[in-house]
Design an enzyme around this catalytic site. Structure first.
Site, PDB file in Angstrom:
ATOM      1  NE  ARG A 148       9.256  39.524  12.254  1.00 47.76           N
ATOM      2  CZ  ARG A 148       9.643  38.673  11.124  1.00 47.76           C
ATOM      3  NH1 ARG A 148       9.600  37.222  10.841  1.00 47.76           N
ATOM      4  NH2 ARG A 148       9.994  39.349  10.154  1.00 47.76           N
TER       5      ARG A 148
ATOM      6  CG  HIS B  30      20.014  19.394  36.964  1.00 45.15           C
ATOM      7  ND1 HIS B  30      18.937  19.033  36.594  1.00 45.15           N
ATOM      8  CD2 HIS B  30      19.991  19.860  38.057  1.00 45.15           C
ATOM      9  CE1 HIS B  30      17.967  19.435  37.624  1.00 45.15           C
ATOM     10  NE2 HIS B  30      18.710  19.860  38.271  1.00 45.15           N
TER      11      HIS B  30
ATOM     12  CG  ASP C 142      17.017  37.056  11.507  1.00 44.27           C
ATOM     13  OD1 ASP C 142      16.414  38.201  12.279  1.00 44.27           O
ATOM     14  OD2 ASP C 142      16.108  36.272  11.124  1.00 44.27           O
TER      15      ASP C 142
ATOM     16  CB  VAL D  98      11.958  28.793  16.670  1.00 40.86           C
ATOM     17  CG1 VAL D  98      12.036  27.549  16.177  1.00 40.86           C
ATOM     18  CG2 VAL D  98      11.348  29.258  17.920  1.00 40.86           C
TER      19      VAL D  98
ATOM     20  NE  ARG E  89      17.926  13.903  34.671  1.00 41.86           N
ATOM     21  CZ  ARG E  89      17.077  14.319  35.772  1.00 41.86           C
ATOM     22  NH1 ARG E  89      16.956  15.730  36.161  1.00 41.86           N
ATOM     23  NH2 ARG E  89      16.614  13.409  36.739  1.00 41.86           N
TER      24      ARG E  89
ATOM     25  CB  CYS F 290      15.941  34.791  14.048  1.00 43.66           C
ATOM     26  SG  CYS F 290      15.029  33.520  15.032  1.00 43.66           S
TER      27      CYS F 290
ATOM     28  CG  HIS G  39      16.889  22.292  35.866  1.00 40.99           C
ATOM     29  ND1 HIS G  39      15.722  21.553  36.013  1.00 40.99           N
ATOM     30  CD2 HIS G  39      17.389  22.812  37.220  1.00 40.99           C
ATOM     31  CE1 HIS G  39      15.245  22.017  37.142  1.00 40.99           C
ATOM     32  NE2 HIS G  39      16.190  22.640  38.162  1.00 40.99           N
TER      33      HIS G  39
END
Ligand code: RB5
Length: 150
Positions: free
Chosen positions: A109, A133, A8, A69, A136, A65, A98
């Site tokens: 940032r 793994h 972004d 997150v 899963r 970004c 994994h």
């Protein structure tokens, strides 16, 4: 390797630096991000990159970004995407080994340019370990199938 990159407005300079560095190493880089610092909506970029990875247009991708997150949450809404936010190299190699992460994300940032390169290198150099793994990872796909039924 053909690698996608998306960002972004908070991460234009870091995106350019990572993309140039990846190209120096012989990778093909596909830019799905923005190239101006005009405010934009990171879910648009996260979804675009998630769909490119899920469709096999690129083998894996880097998302950036402010924190890593929001853009990774958007990518993870796409079935088949395993986007992992990493601020350190240990997490970066473990998410490949994994979790078989197909997108690595971090925050412009949060991490500096050199740490960001170390994170991407740790991720690209690692290999998925399979075995327990893989069991899963298959469970992630089962969750996606249960979502489709609802
Ligand atoms: C943009 O201000 C910021 O919210 C975004 O880059 C990101 O940090 C969201 O998770």
């Amino acid at each position: 390797m053909k690698i996608g990159i998306g960002n972004d407005h908070t991460a234009v300079a870091l995106k350019n630096e990572i993309a140039a560095w990846l190209k120096e190493q012989g990778h093909e880089v596909v830019n799905y991000g923005v190239d101006t610092e005009e405010s934009c909506h990171y879910p648009v970029i996260g979804e675009k990159v998630g769909r490119a990875v899920a469709a096999g247009e690129v083998e894996c991708a880097v998302l950036i970004c402010g924190t890593g997150v929001g853009i990774s949450i958007a990518a993870n809404k796409v079935d088949g995407v395993r986007a992992a936010v990493c601020s350190d190299t240990t997490t970066a190699h473990l998410v490949k080994e994994h979790n078989n992460a197909n997108i690595i994300a971090f925050g412009a940032r949060i991490v500096g340019n050199e740490k960001a390169k170390d994170i991407v290198k740790a991720y690209l150099d690692a290999e998925f370990q399979g075995g327990r793994h893989a069991t899963r990872i298959a469970m992630f796909e089962e969750i996606e199938k249960r979502n489709e039924r609802n």
